[in-house]
Design a protein around this motif. Structure first.
Motif, PDB file in Angstrom:
ATOM      1  N   PRO A  73       0.739  -1.305  -0.002  1.00 14.09           N
ATOM      2  CA  PRO A  73      -0.032  -0.118   0.060  1.00 14.09           C
ATOM      3  C   PRO A  73       0.873   1.310   0.098  1.00 14.09           C
ATOM      4  O   PRO A  73       1.074   2.044   0.933  1.00 14.09           O
ATOM      5  CB  PRO A  73      -0.695   0.009   1.234  1.00 14.09           C
ATOM      6  CG  PRO A  73       0.119  -0.930   2.247  1.00 14.09           C
ATOM      7  CD  PRO A  73       0.887  -1.867   1.312  1.00 14.09           C
ATOM      8  N   VAL A  74       1.390   1.662  -1.075  1.00 15.24           N
ATOM      9  CA  VAL A  74       2.351   2.848  -1.280  1.00 15.24           C
ATOM     10  C   VAL A  74       1.495   3.925  -1.810  1.00 15.24           C
ATOM     11  O   VAL A  74       0.793   3.887  -2.786  1.00 15.24           O
ATOM     12  CB  VAL A  74       3.414   2.396  -2.300  1.00 15.24           C
ATOM     13  CG1 VAL A  74       4.480   3.742  -2.072  1.00 15.24           C
ATOM     14  CG2 VAL A  74       4.339   1.114  -1.936  1.00 15.24           C
ATOM     15  N   ASP A  75       1.733   5.079  -1.187  1.00 19.29           N
ATOM     16  CA  ASP A  75       1.087   6.256  -1.566  1.00 19.29           C
ATOM     17  C   ASP A  75       2.005   7.095  -2.401  1.00 19.29           C
ATOM     18  O   ASP A  75       2.901   7.759  -2.309  1.00 19.29           O
ATOM     19  CB  ASP A  75       0.724   7.247  -0.320  1.00 19.29           C
ATOM     20  CG  ASP A  75      -0.087   8.482  -0.496  1.00 19.29           C
ATOM     21  OD1 ASP A  75       0.161   8.982  -2.057  1.00 19.29           O
ATOM     22  OD2 ASP A  75      -0.597   9.189  -0.045  1.00 19.29           O
ATOM     23  N   VAL A  76       1.944   6.524  -3.927  1.00 19.41           N
ATOM     24  CA  VAL A  76       2.912   7.086  -4.716  1.00 19.41           C
ATOM     25  C   VAL A  76       2.978   8.794  -4.954  1.00 19.41           C
ATOM     26  O   VAL A  76       4.048   9.332  -4.969  1.00 19.41           O
ATOM     27  CB  VAL A  76       2.410   6.504  -6.178  1.00 19.41           C
ATOM     28  CG1 VAL A  76       3.552   7.074  -7.216  1.00 19.41           C
ATOM     29  CG2 VAL A  76       2.412   5.006  -6.027  1.00 19.41           C
ATOM     30  N   SER A 125       9.528  -3.514  18.581  1.00 19.36           N
ATOM     31  CA  SER A 125       8.381  -2.966  18.061  1.00 19.36           C
ATOM     32  C   SER A 125       8.271  -1.966  16.983  1.00 19.36           C
ATOM     33  O   SER A 125       7.253  -1.801  16.164  1.00 19.36           O
ATOM     34  CB  SER A 125       6.992  -2.715  19.118  1.00 19.36           C
ATOM     35  OG  SER A 125       7.474  -1.433  19.754  1.00 19.36           O
ATOM     36  N   PHE A 126       9.374  -1.299  16.600  1.00 21.10           N
ATOM     37  CA  PHE A 126       9.722  -0.344  16.012  1.00 21.10           C
ATOM     38  C   PHE A 126       9.375  -0.866  14.462  1.00 21.10           C
ATOM     39  O   PHE A 126      10.131  -1.843  14.355  1.00 21.10           O
ATOM     40  CB  PHE A 126      11.036   0.495  15.957  1.00 21.10           C
ATOM     41  CG  PHE A 126      11.039   1.416  15.005  1.00 21.10           C
ATOM     42  CD1 PHE A 126      10.386   2.646  14.991  1.00 21.10           C
ATOM     43  CD2 PHE A 126      12.041   1.120  14.028  1.00 21.10           C
ATOM     44  CE1 PHE A 126      10.803   3.564  13.889  1.00 21.10           C
ATOM     45  CE2 PHE A 126      12.246   1.993  13.015  1.00 21.10           C
ATOM     46  CZ  PHE A 126      11.596   3.210  13.103  1.00 21.10           C
ATOM     47  N   GLY A 127       8.514  -0.154  13.719  1.00 19.94           N
ATOM     48  CA  GLY A 127       8.262  -0.510  12.386  1.00 19.94           C
ATOM     49  C   GLY A 127       7.488  -1.804  12.353  1.00 19.94           C
ATOM     50  O   GLY A 127       7.640  -2.368  10.853  1.00 19.94           O
ATOM     51  N   THR A 128       7.063  -2.223  13.177  1.00 15.26           N
ATOM     52  CA  THR A 128       6.319  -3.858  12.887  1.00 15.26           C
ATOM     53  C   THR A 128       4.719  -3.746  13.002  1.00 15.26           C
ATOM     54  O   THR A 128       4.079  -4.390  12.278  1.00 15.26           O
ATOM     55  CB  THR A 128       6.782  -4.673  14.191  1.00 15.26           C
ATOM     56  OG1 THR A 128       6.294  -4.275  15.292  1.00 15.26           O
ATOM     57  CG2 THR A 128       8.280  -4.972  14.154  1.00 15.26           C
ATOM     58  N   ALA A 129       4.300  -2.664  13.565  1.00 18.36           N
ATOM     59  CA  ALA A 129       2.719  -2.271  13.676  1.00 18.36           C
ATOM     60  C   ALA A 129       2.386  -1.602  12.238  1.00 18.36           C
ATOM     61  O   ALA A 129       2.906  -0.691  11.821  1.00 18.36           O
ATOM     62  CB  ALA A 129       2.366  -1.359  14.835  1.00 18.36           C
ATOM     63  N   PRO A 130       1.305  -1.977  11.659  1.00 18.44           N
ATOM     64  CA  PRO A 130       0.717  -1.478  10.511  1.00 18.44           C
ATOM     65  C   PRO A 130       0.203   0.031  10.785  1.00 18.44           C
ATOM     66  O   PRO A 130      -0.143   0.524  11.903  1.00 18.44           O
ATOM     67  CB  PRO A 130      -0.410  -2.087  10.083  1.00 18.44           C
ATOM     68  CG  PRO A 130      -0.793  -2.886  11.337  1.00 18.44           C
ATOM     69  CD  PRO A 130       0.463  -3.193  12.222  1.00 18.44           C
ATOM     70  N   ALA A 131       0.235   0.983   9.705  1.00 22.95           N
ATOM     71  CA  ALA A 131      -0.190   2.256   9.985  1.00 22.95           C
ATOM     72  C   ALA A 131      -1.623   2.268  10.395  1.00 22.95           C
ATOM     73  O   ALA A 131      -2.653   1.442  10.068  1.00 22.95           O
ATOM     74  CB  ALA A 131      -0.046   3.066   8.797  1.00 22.95           C
ATOM     75  N   THR A 132      -1.855   3.098  11.373  1.00 22.54           N
ATOM     76  CA  THR A 132      -3.254   3.140  11.876  1.00 22.54           C
ATOM     77  C   THR A 132      -4.123   4.113  11.046  1.00 22.54           C
ATOM     78  O   THR A 132      -5.577   3.932  11.223  1.00 22.54           O
ATOM     79  CB  THR A 132      -3.137   4.004  13.486  1.00 22.54           C
ATOM     80  OG1 THR A 132      -2.460   5.250  13.322  1.00 22.54           O
ATOM     81  CG2 THR A 132      -2.390   3.208  14.307  1.00 22.54           C
ATOM     82  N   GLY A 133      -3.811   4.833  10.096  1.00 21.27           N
ATOM     83  CA  GLY A 133      -4.644   5.289   9.250  1.00 21.27           C
ATOM     84  C   GLY A 133      -4.064   6.481   8.466  1.00 21.27           C
ATOM     85  O   GLY A 133      -2.678   6.590   8.484  1.00 21.27           O
ATOM     86  N   PRO A 134      -4.712   7.248   7.560  1.00 16.01           N
ATOM     87  CA  PRO A 134      -3.971   8.166   6.676  1.00 16.01           C
ATOM     88  C   PRO A 134      -2.953   9.406   7.608  1.00 16.01           C
ATOM     89  O   PRO A 134      -3.340   9.603   8.517  1.00 16.01           O
ATOM     90  CB  PRO A 134      -5.132   9.051   5.814  1.00 16.01           C
ATOM     91  CG  PRO A 134      -6.325   7.775   5.915  1.00 16.01           C
ATOM     92  CD  PRO A 134      -5.878   7.232   7.440  1.00 16.01           C
ATOM     93  N   ALA A 135      -1.771   9.482   6.893  1.00 19.57           N
ATOM     94  CA  ALA A 135      -0.933  10.367   7.873  1.00 19.57           C
ATOM     95  C   ALA A 135      -1.694  11.824   7.722  1.00 19.57           C
ATOM     96  O   ALA A 135      -2.419  12.039   6.866  1.00 19.57           O
ATOM     97  CB  ALA A 135       0.234  10.526   7.155  1.00 19.57           C
ATOM     98  N   THR A 136      -1.625  12.570   8.848  1.00 25.05           N
ATOM     99  CA  THR A 136      -2.095  13.850   9.149  1.00 25.05           C
ATOM    100  C   THR A 136      -0.976  14.733   8.052  1.00 25.05           C
ATOM    101  O   THR A 136      -0.253  14.573   7.569  1.00 25.05           O
ATOM    102  CB  THR A 136      -2.204  14.441  10.334  1.00 25.05           C
ATOM    103  OG1 THR A 136      -0.587  14.545  10.702  1.00 25.05           O
ATOM    104  CG2 THR A 136      -2.804  13.588  11.199  1.00 25.05           C
ATOM    105  N   ARG A 137      -1.778  16.050   7.603  1.00 22.28           N
ATOM    106  CA  ARG A 137      -1.021  16.911   6.767  1.00 22.28           C
ATOM    107  C   ARG A 137       0.397  17.281   7.464  1.00 22.28           C
ATOM    108  O   ARG A 137       1.270  17.844   6.958  1.00 22.28           O
ATOM    109  CB  ARG A 137      -1.812  18.122   6.728  1.00 22.28           C
ATOM    110  CG  ARG A 137      -1.246  19.038   5.682  1.00 22.28           C
ATOM    111  CD  ARG A 137      -2.316  20.183   5.325  1.00 22.28           C
ATOM    112  NE  ARG A 137      -3.553  19.682   4.514  1.00 22.28           N
ATOM    113  CZ  ARG A 137      -4.623  20.200   4.423  1.00 22.28           C
ATOM    114  NH1 ARG A 137      -4.775  21.731   4.499  1.00 22.28           N
ATOM    115  NH2 ARG A 137      -5.907  19.727   3.661  1.00 22.28           N
TER     116      ARG A 137
END
Length: 259
Positions: A73-76, A125-137
């Motif tokens: 899931p890459v935000d190109v 745990s660094f970098g192992t959990a999936p993103a919680t949602g879209p990144a804020t501005r």
């Protein structure tokens, strides 16, 4: 193309393959490929070494980016924005590079890397959990400034470990898992490599025939590395990250106090 013994050519191609694999997984393939070119072609001017290295790297990086974007899931769009900022940053870094003593910078970079290593080891745990949602501005802007302008500036100024720094920064700021951070980094790297390659091409400092041979192997390594990272997951990427950071610290220490 300069007269290169067949054995040397084969070793350079194998180094390009390994570098493509490392670069696709976590960044830092230049730690292997650039020294291999320097050792294998000691009589070639440094500008041609750098130009040829970029011509090879952009192929493997592009292949890895395509492989990742098909399955991760890459935000190109965001990655390209960071990449364009990194191109600007690297141009600024290159402008100041001539007036900076790298012997002063290397110890500082080693301290930063040792801090990064401690952080990664002490926080499993660094970098192992999936993103919680879209990144804020705000986080996206911070990523553009730090990962794009800041690390791009470092890339133009001194360079080693840029891909690794990008992976760590994107995971920290945008809360990406390491696989997604590595995938995003590949898109950013395509932008920066194309920018640098354009300059080297205009200057005429690329050995295109040698680059073509090496690029085939770098392409294979990049695709294999991306597929393995996607298959093995973040734990595998984290392990490779630790190895690459240790290797980078050792290389900088060697350059500082031995070479």
């Amino acid at each position: 193309m300069p007269d290169i013994p067949l054995t040397t050519l084969l070793l350079l191609c194998l180094a390009a393959c390994a570098a493509g694999w490392i670069d696709a997984v976590v960044g830092g393939g230049g730690l292997l490929q650039l020294p291999a070119l320097l050792v294998g072609l000691p009589h070639l001017a440094p500008a041609y070494i750098l130009g040829t290295n970029k011509a090879v790297s952009v192929v493997g990086t592009s292949a890895a980016a395509v492989t990742y974007t098909r399955k991760a899931p890459v935000d190109v769009r965001m990655a390209v924005r960071i990449g364009l900022a990194a191109v600007g940053g690297s141009l600024g870094g290159a402008f100041f590079a001539a007036g900076i003593d790298s012997a002063v910078l290397r110890p500082l970079i080693m301290v930063v890397l040792l801090g990064v290593l401690a952080f990664v080891l002490l926080r499993p745990s660094f970098g192992t959990a999936p993103a919680t949602g879209p990144a804020t501005r705000q986080r996206v802007l911070a990523a553009i400034l730090v990962a794009g302008v800041g690390i791009g500036f470092y890339d133009g100024l001194i360079g080693p470990g840029t891909g690794t720094f990008l992976v760590i920064t994107l995971a920290a700021i945008l809360h990406m898992d390491l696989v997604t951070a590595s995938a995003t980094t590949k898109v950013v790297n395509v932008c920066t490599n194309l920018g640098a390659l354009t300059v080297f091409t205009v200057q005429g400092t690329v050995v295109w025939r040698l680059a073509a041979f090496m690029a085939v192997f770098n392409l294979a390594g990049g695709m294999a590395g991306a597929r393995m990272a996607l298959k093995k997951g973040t734990g595998f990427v984290r392990g490779v990250l630790v190895v690459v950071v240790v290797a980078l610290v050792c290389k900088l220490a060697y350059d500082q106090w031995v070479a």
